[in-house]
Design an enzyme around this catalytic site. Structure first.
Site, mmCIF file in Angstrom:
data_model
loop_
_atom_site.group_PDB
_atom_site.id
_atom_site.type_symbol
_atom_site.label_atom_id
_atom_site.label_comp_id
_atom_site.label_asym_id
_atom_site.label_seq_id
_atom_site.Cartn_x
_atom_site.Cartn_y
_atom_site.Cartn_z
ATOM 1 C CG HIS B 7 -0.303 0.065 2.542
ATOM 2 N ND1 HIS B 7 -0.003 -1.073 3.261
ATOM 3 C CD2 HIS B 7 0.128 1.099 3.323
ATOM 4 C CE1 HIS B 7 0.572 -0.749 4.406
ATOM 5 N NE2 HIS B 7 0.666 0.573 4.472
ATOM 6 C CG HIS B 79 4.003 4.304 5.539
ATOM 7 N ND1 HIS B 79 3.137 4.782 6.495
ATOM 8 C CD2 HIS B 79 3.527 3.071 5.218
ATOM 9 C CE1 HIS B 79 2.208 3.882 6.748
ATOM 10 N NE2 HIS B 79 2.406 2.831 5.978
ATOM 11 C CD GLU B 130 3.814 -0.864 7.362
ATOM 12 O OE1 GLU B 130 3.144 -0.111 6.627
ATOM 13 O OE2 GLU B 130 3.333 -1.485 8.324
#
Lengths: 134, 134
Positions: B7, B79, B130
Site C-alpha cells: 500500500h 509511507h 514499511e
C-alpha cells in the site's frame, strides 16, 4: 473511475545512488536509466510484481523536479499515477467536481507515450496526482 | 527481496473529507473506517485493482501521524509498504547493508495483523518505508 496505480514516482538527488538503494539494498529489479529530455528527467523503473516505482533524477536546466529537491534534499515521493480509461472524460468529471487540473487542462503525452494530466495537490490530500490513459 | 507494493499510506487532516475525495471525486472503491487505537490511527482502504491506498487519520493523543500533519497540513504521502517473504531475514540483510531500522529493530504486529518494520527515510530516498511479511 481511477484504475490501477501505474506508478509511485520518487524524486532523488542522485539517481545512481537511488538505483543502488533499490537494486542492491532492497533487492528489486530495476531498468536501465532512460533520459527523457522533453520532460527534464532521467528515469529508472523499479519493477515490482504489481506496480512500478519510478525514480526521477534531474536532467537539464529546467527540470520540473528541481524545486521539489530544493525543499526535499534527501529526495521524496513526488507523485502518484493512477490509470483511467478515458482521460478527457476523467478530466471533465474532476473539473465538474471543482478539482484543479494543472497547466492548460489538455492532456499531454507523458513519459510512457500516453496522454497524461496532473491534478493540484491541494485538491488531493497534499498529493500530486498524475492520471494516465491506460 | 522486496515483493509487491502492499500500500501507499496518505496521512490526512480530515478522514471523512479524504474518503469523499477518493470515493466521489476519483470514483474509487473505499472501505469503511477502521479504528486502530493501538496504532493511533483511523484507517480507510482505497481498493485499487493492483494495490491499496491507505488513508490515515489521527486517533487519540499520541498519534504517530500528528507531527507529520503539523508539517503537512493538507496531508501527504506518509509511507510506502513493500511485502517481503521473511521479515527477519530482510531486516538482517538491510542492517548488514548499513540501513537503519526504526524502533527496537524487532518486528511488531502492524495494522493488518502481520509483522512489520519501518526503515529510516534518510536511508531510503527521503521515503519512510514499511516492510510487511507477506
Amino acid at each position: 473511475m481511477i484504475g490501477r496505480l501505474n506508478h509511485v514516482a520518487i524524486a532523488v538527488p542522485d539517481l545512481e545512488a537511488a538505483v543502488a538503494t533499490y537494486r542492491d539494498t532492497l533487492g528489486a529489479e530495476v531498468s536501465a536509466v532512460v533520459a527523457q529530455p522533453e520532460h527534464g528527467v532521467n528515469t529508472v523503473f523499479v519493477l515490482l510484481p504489481n506496480t512500478k516505482v519510478e525514480l526521477l533524477g534531474v536532467l537539464g536546466e529546467n527540470s520540473p523536479i528541481a524545486k521539489f529537491l530544493e525543499r526535499n534534499p534527501d529526495g521524496g515521493i513526488h507523485h502518484l499515477c493512477y490509470e483511467v480509461d478515458d482521460i478527457r472524460a476523467a478530466r471533465d468529471r474532476l473539473v465538474a467536481a471543482g478539482a484543479r487540473v494543472l497547466g492548460s487542462g489538455e492532456p499531454r503525452i507523458g513519459a510512457h507515450g500516453k496522454p497524461v494530466l496532473f491534478l493540484h495537490p491541494k485538491d488531493f490530500l497534499g498529493t500530486l496526482v498524475e492520471l494516465e490513459q491506460a
